[in-house]
Write a protein that holds these residues in place. Structure first.
Motif, PDB file in Angstrom:
ATOM      1  N   UNK A   1       4.426   8.036  -5.716  1.00 38.97           N
ATOM      2  CA  UNK A   1       3.842   6.703  -5.622  1.00 38.97           C
ATOM      3  C   UNK A   1       3.175   6.415  -6.968  1.00 38.97           C
ATOM      4  N   UNK A   2       3.623   5.369  -7.681  1.00 42.98           N
ATOM      5  CA  UNK A   2       3.091   5.114  -9.021  1.00 42.98           C
ATOM      6  C   UNK A   2       1.586   4.883  -9.038  1.00 42.98           C
ATOM      7  N   UNK A   3       0.971   5.323 -10.114  1.00 41.89           N
ATOM      8  CA  UNK A   3      -0.436   5.042 -10.358  1.00 41.89           C
ATOM      9  C   UNK A   3      -0.509   3.700 -11.076  1.00 41.89           C
ATOM     10  N   UNK A   4      -1.220   2.742 -10.516  1.00 38.87           N
ATOM     11  CA  UNK A   4      -1.272   1.390 -11.086  1.00 38.87           C
ATOM     12  C   UNK A   4      -2.453   1.212 -12.044  1.00 38.87           C
ATOM     13  N   UNK A   5      -3.026   2.293 -12.484  1.00 42.75           N
ATOM     14  CA  UNK A   5      -4.196   2.246 -13.361  1.00 42.75           C
ATOM     15  C   UNK A   5      -3.902   1.529 -14.673  1.00 42.75           C
ATOM     16  N   UNK A   6      -2.745   1.792 -15.267  1.00 39.57           N
ATOM     17  CA  UNK A   6      -2.387   1.155 -16.543  1.00 39.57           C
ATOM     18  C   UNK A   6      -2.302  -0.359 -16.375  1.00 39.57           C
ATOM     19  N   UNK A   7      -1.667  -0.795 -15.297  1.00 42.68           N
ATOM     20  CA  UNK A   7      -1.558  -2.225 -15.012  1.00 42.68           C
ATOM     21  C   UNK A   7      -2.940  -2.825 -14.792  1.00 42.68           C
ATOM     22  N   UNK A   8      -3.802  -2.090 -14.121  1.00 44.84           N
ATOM     23  CA  UNK A   8      -5.169  -2.531 -13.883  1.00 44.84           C
ATOM     24  C   UNK A   8      -5.902  -2.738 -15.211  1.00 44.84           C
ATOM     25  N   UNK A   9      -5.755  -1.806 -16.127  1.00 43.18           N
ATOM     26  CA  UNK A   9      -6.406  -1.906 -17.437  1.00 43.18           C
ATOM     27  C   UNK A   9      -5.893  -3.117 -18.219  1.00 43.18           C
ATOM     28  N   UNK A  10      -4.593  -3.343 -18.169  1.00 42.53           N
ATOM     29  CA  UNK A  10      -4.007  -4.475 -18.894  1.00 42.53           C
ATOM     30  C   UNK A  10      -4.493  -5.807 -18.327  1.00 42.53           C
ATOM     31  N   UNK A  11      -4.551  -5.908 -17.016  1.00 45.21           N
ATOM     32  CA  UNK A  11      -5.001  -7.148 -16.383  1.00 45.21           C
ATOM     33  C   UNK A  11      -6.469  -7.433 -16.693  1.00 45.21           C
ATOM     34  N   UNK A  12      -7.302  -6.427 -16.622  1.00 43.59           N
ATOM     35  CA  UNK A  12      -8.720  -6.623 -16.911  1.00 43.59           C
ATOM     36  C   UNK A  12      -8.948  -6.992 -18.368  1.00 43.59           C
ATOM     37  N   UNK A  13      -8.047  -6.565 -19.231  1.00 44.00           N
ATOM     38  CA  UNK A  13      -8.169  -6.831 -20.659  1.00 44.00           C
ATOM     39  C   UNK A  13      -7.634  -8.209 -21.047  1.00 44.00           C
ATOM     40  N   UNK A  14      -6.574  -8.669 -20.374  1.00 43.82           N
ATOM     41  CA  UNK A  14      -5.875  -9.871 -20.834  1.00 43.82           C
ATOM     42  C   UNK A  14      -5.860 -11.033 -19.828  1.00 43.82           C
TER      43      UNK A  14
ATOM     44  N   UNK B   1      -5.250  -4.787 -10.752  1.00 40.40           N
ATOM     45  CA  UNK B   1      -4.062  -4.370 -10.013  1.00 40.40           C
ATOM     46  C   UNK B   1      -4.367  -4.296  -8.524  1.00 40.40           C
ATOM     47  N   UNK B   2      -3.386  -4.609  -7.705  1.00 39.63           N
ATOM     48  CA  UNK B   2      -3.532  -4.411  -6.276  1.00 39.63           C
ATOM     49  C   UNK B   2      -3.455  -2.917  -5.992  1.00 39.63           C
ATOM     50  N   UNK B   3      -4.334  -2.451  -5.133  1.00 41.62           N
ATOM     51  CA  UNK B   3      -4.378  -1.036  -4.765  1.00 41.62           C
ATOM     52  C   UNK B   3      -4.503  -0.907  -3.258  1.00 41.62           C
ATOM     53  N   UNK B   4      -4.090   0.223  -2.734  1.00 39.80           N
ATOM     54  CA  UNK B   4      -4.139   0.448  -1.292  1.00 39.80           C
ATOM     55  C   UNK B   4      -5.575   0.378  -0.775  1.00 39.80           C
TER      56      UNK B   4
ATOM     57  N   UNK C   1      10.831   4.228   2.042  1.00 40.47           N
ATOM     58  CA  UNK C   1      10.287   3.806   3.331  1.00 40.47           C
ATOM     59  C   UNK C   1       9.997   4.979   4.258  1.00 40.47           C
ATOM     60  N   UNK C   2      10.676   6.084   4.011  1.00 45.92           N
ATOM     61  CA  UNK C   2      10.499   7.246   4.883  1.00 45.92           C
ATOM     62  C   UNK C   2       9.201   7.992   4.603  1.00 45.92           C
ATOM     63  N   UNK C   3       8.694   7.877   3.373  1.00 42.00           N
ATOM     64  CA  UNK C   3       7.517   8.672   3.000  1.00 42.00           C
ATOM     65  C   UNK C   3       6.320   7.843   2.559  1.00 42.00           C
ATOM     66  N   UNK C   4       6.541   6.596   2.148  1.00 34.99           N
ATOM     67  CA  UNK C   4       5.440   5.744   1.695  1.00 34.99           C
ATOM     68  C   UNK C   4       4.868   4.970   2.880  1.00 34.99           C
ATOM     69  N   UNK C   5       3.575   4.731   2.855  1.00 36.19           N
ATOM     70  CA  UNK C   5       2.963   3.871   3.861  1.00 36.19           C
ATOM     71  C   UNK C   5       3.338   2.416   3.586  1.00 36.19           C
ATOM     72  N   UNK C   6       3.175   1.584   4.587  1.00 36.07           N
ATOM     73  CA  UNK C   6       3.467   0.159   4.430  1.00 36.07           C
ATOM     74  C   UNK C   6       2.585  -0.446   3.341  1.00 36.07           C
ATOM     75  N   UNK C   7       1.336   0.003   3.281  1.00 36.30           N
ATOM     76  CA  UNK C   7       0.404  -0.521   2.270  1.00 36.30           C
ATOM     77  C   UNK C   7       0.839  -0.109   0.858  1.00 36.30           C
ATOM     78  N   UNK C   8       1.305   1.118   0.704  1.00 36.79           N
ATOM     79  CA  UNK C   8       1.780   1.578  -0.610  1.00 36.79           C
ATOM     80  C   UNK C   8       2.988   0.769  -1.061  1.00 36.79           C
ATOM     81  N   UNK C   9       3.860   0.464  -0.127  1.00 33.07           N
ATOM     82  CA  UNK C   9       5.037  -0.344  -0.463  1.00 33.07           C
ATOM     83  C   UNK C   9       4.634  -1.760  -0.863  1.00 33.07           C
ATOM     84  N   UNK C  10       3.736  -2.361  -0.088  1.00 32.54           N
ATOM     85  CA  UNK C  10       3.315  -3.732  -0.371  1.00 32.54           C
ATOM     86  C   UNK C  10       2.630  -3.823  -1.728  1.00 32.54           C
TER      87      UNK C  10
END
Length: 248
Positions: free
Chosen positions: A51-64, A195-198, A97-106
Motif C-alpha cells: 500500500x503506497x505511502x502518500x507522504x510525498x504527495x502530502x508534502x507536495x500539496x502542503x508546499x504548493x 493527501x487523503x489518508x485512511x 481488492x483481496x488484501x487492501x481495505x476499502x478505505x485504502x483503495x478509496x
C-alpha cells in the motif's frame, strides 16, 4: 483506391456519430459506461503489492497548494521529479481488492486522480486551460482531456475518466468523492492541500463536502432562490441514494 479511402472515411464518421449519440454528455456526466474499469485482471496482481505511502504527495500539496485550494503549478514544475517519483509508486502498486481495505483503495484512487491531474498540467505548463490538452484529434464530449490515456496503473493504460466514473463512482458509492477529486478548473471543488489518508479519510471527505456546499461562489442559496453547482445535476443519482438532494 480513392473511392475505397472515401468509403472508409465515411464509415468511420458514421460509426463515430453513432457512438457520440450513445455517449455521455461530457466527462462530468451522470454515467460513463464505455470507460468502466474492472479492478480484476492486471489491476489485481497475483503478487502482493504494498500500500503506497502518500507522504510525498502530502508534502507536495502542503508546499504548493494554499488553504483555499489555489495551486502553484510553477512550484510543482520545480518539484516535477518528486511528483513523478510518487506517481510511479502509484503506477507500480495498484490496489489489490483481496488484501487492501476499502478505505485504502478509496484513498489510493482519490490521490491518484488528483496527482495525475496535476501531472497533466505540469507536463504541459504553461497552458491556458486543461481543456486545451489531451488528444490532438478531439471529438467533442468523447475524445477530450479526461479520456486521454497518459499514464499507466498496474501496467494498464488509464485515463482520468476511467478513475472517476469506472472506479470511484462505480466501486465505492461515495457521493463525497465529487468534492475530493479536482479537475484543475476553477469551477471544480478546490484541491485539498494535504493527501487523503485512511486515518483522516472520513474527516477529510466531510470537510471537503461542507466547504463546497457552503461556498457562496459555487452555490448561492438565499431565502427566495437557489443556484447550486452543476455537479448536483450531473451526478444527482449519486447524491440521492439515501434521500433527496435537499436531504443531502
Amino acid at each position: 483506391m480513392k473511392n475505397d479511402i472515401m468509403k472508409s472515411i465515411k464509415n468511420y464518421l458514421l460509426a463515430g456519430m453513432a457512438f457520440f449519440s450513445l455517449a455521455c454528455q461530457s466527462s462530468n456526466s451522470e454515467g460513463s459506461n464505455g470507460n468502466e474499469k474492472s479492478l480484476e485482471g492486471p489491476l489485481t496482481p497475483s503478487k502482493e503489492v504494498k500500500v503506497p505511502d502518500h507522504q510525498v504527495w502530502d508534502e507536495l500539496l502542503k508546499k504548493h497548494v494554499d488553504a483555499k485550494g489555489m495551486v502553484d503549478y510553477e512550484g510543482f514544475v520545480s518539484d516535477q521529479s518528486k511528483l513523478n517519483s510518487y506517481l510511479q509508486t502509484l503506477s507500480d502498486n495498484p490496489p489489490n481488492k483481496a488484501t487492501w481495505s476499502k478505505e485504502e483503495q478509496l484513498v489510493y484512487w482519490i490521490n491518484a486522480y488528483n496527482g495525475f491531474t496535476v501531472k497533466l498540467i505540469v507536463d504541459n505548463y504553461p497552458t491556458n486551460s486543461i481543456r486545451d490538452l489531451g488528444p490532438a484529434l478531439k471529438i467533442p464530449m468523447i475524445s477530450d482531456v479526461w479520456h486521454y490515456k497518459f499514464f499507466e496503473i498496474g501496467g494498464e493504460e488509464f485515463n482520468l475518466d476511467e478513475i472517476e466514473h469506472g472506479i470511484l463512482r462505480k466501486e465505492f458509492e461515495e457521493p463525497r468523492i465529487h468534492f475530493a477529486v479536482n479537475c484543475a478548473s476553477i469551477s471544480c471543488p478546490p484541491l485539498l492541500n494535504e493527501a487523503f489518508t485512511v486515518s483522516k479519510l472520513e474527516e477529510q471527505l466531510n470537510k471537503q463536502a461542507i466547504a463546497f456546499i457552503n461556498d457562496g461562489v459555487r452555490n448561492k442559496i438565499t431565502k427566495n432562490s437557489i443556484q447550486i453547482s452543476s455537479i448536483f445535476s450531473w451526478f444527482k443519482g449519486d447524491f440521492t441514494n439515501d434521500g433527496s438532494l435537499i436531504d443531502f
